[in-house]
Structures are given as structure tokens and as C-alpha cells.
Design an enzyme around this catalytic site. Structure first.
Site, PDB file in Angstrom:
ATOM      1  N   CYS A   1     -51.649 -39.016 -19.758  1.00 47.85           N
ATOM      2  CA  CYS A   1     -51.454 -37.797 -20.553  1.00 47.85           C
ATOM      3  C   CYS A   1     -50.990 -38.160 -21.968  1.00 47.85           C
ATOM      4  O   CYS A   1     -51.719 -38.812 -22.699  1.00 47.85           O
ATOM      5  CB  CYS A   1     -50.513 -36.835 -19.842  1.00 47.85           C
ATOM      6  SG  CYS A   1     -50.583 -35.162 -20.521  1.00 47.85           S
TER       7      CYS A   1
ATOM      8  N   HIS B   1     -52.997 -36.226 -14.786  1.00 49.87           N
ATOM      9  CA  HIS B   1     -51.777 -36.775 -14.169  1.00 49.87           C
ATOM     10  C   HIS B   1     -52.089 -37.315 -12.777  1.00 49.87           C
ATOM     11  O   HIS B   1     -52.069 -36.545 -11.820  1.00 49.87           O
ATOM     12  CB  HIS B   1     -50.710 -35.684 -14.060  1.00 49.87           C
ATOM     13  CG  HIS B   1     -50.092 -35.331 -15.365  1.00 49.87           C
ATOM     14  ND1 HIS B   1     -48.973 -35.952 -15.849  1.00 49.87           N
ATOM     15  CD2 HIS B   1     -50.461 -34.438 -16.306  1.00 49.87           C
ATOM     16  CE1 HIS B   1     -48.656 -35.454 -17.030  1.00 49.87           C
ATOM     17  NE2 HIS B   1     -49.556 -34.530 -17.331  1.00 49.87           N
TER      18      HIS B   1
ATOM     19  N   GLU C   1     -50.209 -38.873 -10.854  1.00 49.84           N
ATOM     20  CA  GLU C   1     -49.039 -38.703  -9.978  1.00 49.84           C
ATOM     21  C   GLU C   1     -48.923 -37.283  -9.428  1.00 49.84           C
ATOM     22  O   GLU C   1     -48.117 -37.017  -8.556  1.00 49.84           O
ATOM     23  CB  GLU C   1     -47.758 -39.133 -10.712  1.00 49.84           C
ATOM     24  CG  GLU C   1     -47.210 -38.157 -11.743  1.00 49.84           C
ATOM     25  CD  GLU C   1     -47.925 -38.182 -13.099  1.00 49.84           C
ATOM     26  OE1 GLU C   1     -49.047 -38.714 -13.185  1.00 49.84           O
ATOM     27  OE2 GLU C   1     -47.356 -37.638 -14.062  1.00 49.84           O
TER      28      GLU C   1
END
Lengths: 206, 252
Positions: free
Chosen positions: A81, A184, A186
Site C-alpha cells: 500500500c 493489503h 495481510e
């Protein structure tokens, strides 16, 4: 498995990233100062926030030149990001600011033709060519995005993934062992974890 | 293109994970961390948890459970209930939330909504709007009280758009826990009024209810009873929707 450094410039919560690597059984080390990089063989630059603020913190902590040297040594870096955007030569958020310069190009606002900005939610990434980071994933896989700005690469050869939201933009870039993803991983369920696993498996020697 | 989202909505009260009917009759429905992790594993696109016991968000074990959950789940997490200021929101983010959900401060203190949006970005701030529909129109409801009639649902949603919140969770109190479907007429009228993404909440009882709201144009559907009280899960919901032409996220 080797240790992964997670860049810590106190701009965002790193818990989700740490938890993802923990689930992959990869030890992580928070890297706040140049010396911390001696103990890791790859680094993730995560997070959200403002380009200029992040670059100021990198500069003040000495991490700006430390990360450039880390990349020069051929060690893998993954920008996520804002972290991907910081890899560019120049940012335009909060004024024109010099970036890490590890990927040619600059960071500009996402021009949403008739769509909502920020771009928030699950969107698909079209893979271009062979990317070690996509190993085991199909082109068109959905990932979770939250952003207002995009990295406009200086050359098409750096673009390994594209996504469309109003305009088509580079959602994955790479130059050597420096990688950037606009989404993202994660927060992107199994597919995100696969990207992180692939990053862990990149062999810096080749 | 952006995918339509399935968002399980969970409620937390005095240390328990609960489910309500029309905002009362709380039933205990499970363990916070386990339920959130399970729904993440079952391919929810995002998770939403609200504290509804009226206590400040920092009291008790709520945020500890949020932190533990956020480290187990692999999708974005929105957290709210009792967020009164930027310091509260900051605490919520520090415990691993990706979005903060606000409600009563939107009525009481619009300036602090502006603060939240400028500090954390609109994409990280969701506003929940609870409404009761009656024959003569809507009443807005917040923190256990009716909001004076001078503020209409329409005006409130327009205010929220102007304040720059990232999305509006539009929740029908009448339909909460009733499993009879969303309030499609109200969703439709708000959709034509604002461009802010809308999450429909209150009433999901089967997968076709989700399809009805999503095809109307909402970005996401919040489901409480559907997932916590029945033999349903987001994987199956998405298979159903995909077979009927709704663009949802593909799982691996």
C-alpha cells in the site's frame, strides 16, 4: 526460515502483518533504525498514512539510506500500500516529495472516472507475465484495497499486476528483488497469505 | 471491479457475544474470538462487531478480545459502540481494527466526526444509522433513545455524506433479528439520495434476502442471525449469490 524485518516508523498498526508472518511460522523483527536491518534478510514496508510524513520519518531515522543500501545488496523488499508508493521516485501527497527511488515512477492521485475514491474493498488483480510473488495463484484473484493514490511506473516493464477502478493502474510492481503491492495481503485472506509466503520464499541469491 | 461484500455483524454486551431481536431479547451466541475467526475462515469479506452495552469502549475486556481476534482473522475488521472521540478511535485502531464505527456522535457532535475523518481518513470511518419505521415515517434511534423528529433519516444520511464518512450502515430496528428480509424500500430511497456506500443491516434471514439488497445497489450486506443462529455461512452465501449473477469475491 530467515527473519523478516517489518519497517517500524510508528505510522500504523503492524499487528496484522506480524500475525500473518507468525501464522507462516516466520520470525519477524521490527526495524526502526538502520542497525536492525543487520538481523534480517528481507524487509516489508507496510502501512497506511501520508507519503510526505512517512518519508520524513524514514529520513530522520536514517532508514532512507539504509533501505536503499539494503536493496543495493539485492535483498528482497516488499512494499505494501503506502509502502509500495514509497518505493517510487517521487510522491505528490502533501507536496512533491522524494521517494525511495527503488521503482521508477511517481505517485499520483487515483483518477476515479465516475467511481468512488478512495478505492476500498475487494478487487481483482490481472497478473502480467511471470511473477514469483503470484506463484500458485490465478490471474484475476481478488485482494483487499484501501487507497487514494497510485504508483504510476516510469516503464511498463515494472508492472506485474493491474487493477481497474475508474482507471486501470499498476497494483503490483517489481524491479529485481524489490516488490510492491497496492493491496493489503495481510487483510486478503488465503490469497494474501500466499503472496506473503511467496515473498518469504524469494531467494535473494538468484 | 469492486466486489459486493458479505459482512457478518456481531454484537458484544457485558462480556458476552449476543444476538438481539428488535434491539432487545439478547441471547448469548458464542465466543467472540472463536466466532470472528471462524467467520473469517468461512470467507466473510469483512467483519463488523459492535459493543451495545452502553459502556465506554475502553471498559472491560472488549478491546482485549478485539486485539486477540484481529490477530487471528485474515480480513478487515470494523469495530464500534461507544466511540465518542478521536482518542477512542485511536484505541480501537491500536487494538487492530481497520475501521471504526460511530453512531451517537453523528447526532451529538458532528465536529468530532469531521476530526475523525481528517485524522484517520473517511475510508476508516463508518457511520451506523439505526431507524425505526412507522406509518408516519421514520424515527432515528441512538444509544437507546429516539432522536427528535426534526432530523429526518434522509437529512441525517445527507449530513453523513457531507461529513465524509466512508460508508453508512443502514440498520432497521424493526427488522433486527426477525429474519424477514431487509427494508428494501428504505434502502432504495437512501441509495438514490447519497453516493456514500451503503451496508444494509437488519432482517437477513436467507440468502435470497442478501441477493435482493445487493441487486438493489447496496455495496454490502450485514448478517447477524443468518450466520450466528443458523446452519449458514459466508461460503455458502457467496456460492448462492454467484450462481445468481451477483459479483462476489472468489475464494481460494
Amino acid at each position: 526460515m530467515s527473519s523478516v524485518g517489518i519497517l517500524d516508523i510508528s505510522l500504523s498498526n503492524l499487528g496484522a502483518l506480524q500475525a500473518s508472518f507468525r501464522a507462516l511460522e516466520a520470525p519477524t523483527i521490527l526495524c526502526a533504525k538502520p542497525r536492525d536491518l543487520d538481523f534480517v534478510d528481507r524487509v516489508v514496508i507496510g502501512g497506511v498514512g501520508n507519503f510526505r510524513e512517512a518519508m520524513t520519518r524514514l529520513d530522520e531515522s536514517g532508514m532512507l539510506s539504509a533501505l536503499r543500501n539494503f536493496a543495493k545488496d539485492g535483498k528482497p523488499i516488499l512494499g505494501i500500500c503506502l509502502g509500495m508508493q514509497l518505493l517510487a521516485e517521487e510522491g505528490n501527497e502533501g507536496g512533491v516529495t522524494e521517494g525511495l527511488g527503488l521503482i521508477s515512477g511517481s505517485v499520483v492521485p487515483l483518477d476515479g472516472h465516475g467511481v468512488r475514491v478512495p478505492h476500498v474493498g475487494w478487487n481483482d488483480v490481472e497478473f502480467i507475465g511471470e511473477g514469483a510473488i503470484f506463484e500458485g495463484l490465478e490471474s484475476g484473484t481478488d485482494f483487499y484495497f484501501v487507497h487514494n493514490y497510485i504508483l504510476e511506473p516510469g516503464s511498463d516493464s515494472a508492472v506485474l499486476g493491474k487493477t481497474t477502478h475508474g482507471q486501470t493502474f499498476a497494483s503490483v510492481v517489481a524491479d529485481g528483488h524489490v516488490w510492491g503491492v497496492q493491496f493489503h495481503p495481510e487483510k486478503s485472506h488465503k490469497q494474501g497469505r500466499a503472496v506473503l509466503r511467496n515473498f518469504l520464499e524469494l531467494d535473494p541469491r538468484c | 471491479m469492486l466486489k459486493k461484500r458479505i459482512v457478518p455483524i456481531l454484537l458484544w454486551s457485558e462480556g458476552r457475544l449476543v444476538k438481539s431481536k428488535q434491539f432487545s431479547e439478547l441471547r448469548t451466541v458464542g465466543h467472540t474470538v472463536k466466532t470472528l475467526s471462524m467467520l473469517s475462515d468461512q470467507d466473510a469479506d469483512e467483519l463488523l462487531i459492535l459493543r451495545i452495552d452502553g459502556q465506554p469502549i475502553s471498559e472491560g475486556t472488549f478491546l482485549c478480545e478485539i486485539k486477540e481476534s484481529s490477530e487471528r482473522i485474515q480480513v478487515p475488521l470494523a469495530v464500534g459502540g461507544g466511540v465518542a472521540c478521536a482518542a477512542d478511535a485511536n484505541l480501537v485502531f491500536e487494538h487492530g481494527a481497520d475501521k471504526v464505527v460511530i453512531n451517537s456522535i453523528c447526532y451529538r457532535d458532528p465536529d468530532s466526526v469531521t476530526d475523525l475523518v481528517s485524522i484517520f481518513g473517511g475510508q476508516s470511518v463508518s457511520a451506523c444509522v439505526d431507524f425505526i419505521s412507522a406509518q408516519d415515517g421514520y424515527s432515528l434511534y441512538s444509544s437507546g433513545k429516539l432522536i427528535p423528529h426534526s432530523l429526518t433519516l434522509e437529512a441525517h444520511c445527507r449530513n453523513l455524506e457531507a461529513l465524509g464518512v466512508g460508508e453508512i450502515i443502514l440498520q432497521s430496528v424493526n427488522r433486527d433479528g426477525m429474519r424477514e428480509g431487509f427494508d428494501l424500500a428504505t434502502l432504495n430511497s437512501v441509495l438514490s439520495l447519497v453516493r456514500t456506500p451503503i451496508i444494509a443491516a437488519g432482517g437477513a434471514g436467507n440468502y435470497d434476502h442478501l441477493r435482493q439488497a445487493l441487486t438493489l445497489g447496496v455495496d454490502a450486506v450485514a448478517c447477524g442471525s443468518l450466520f450466528v443462529l443458523g446452519d449458514n455461512n459466508p461460503v455458502r452465501a457467496k456460492s448462492f449469490l454467484r450462481n445468481r449473477g451477483v459479483t462476489v469475491r472468489r475464494s481460494l
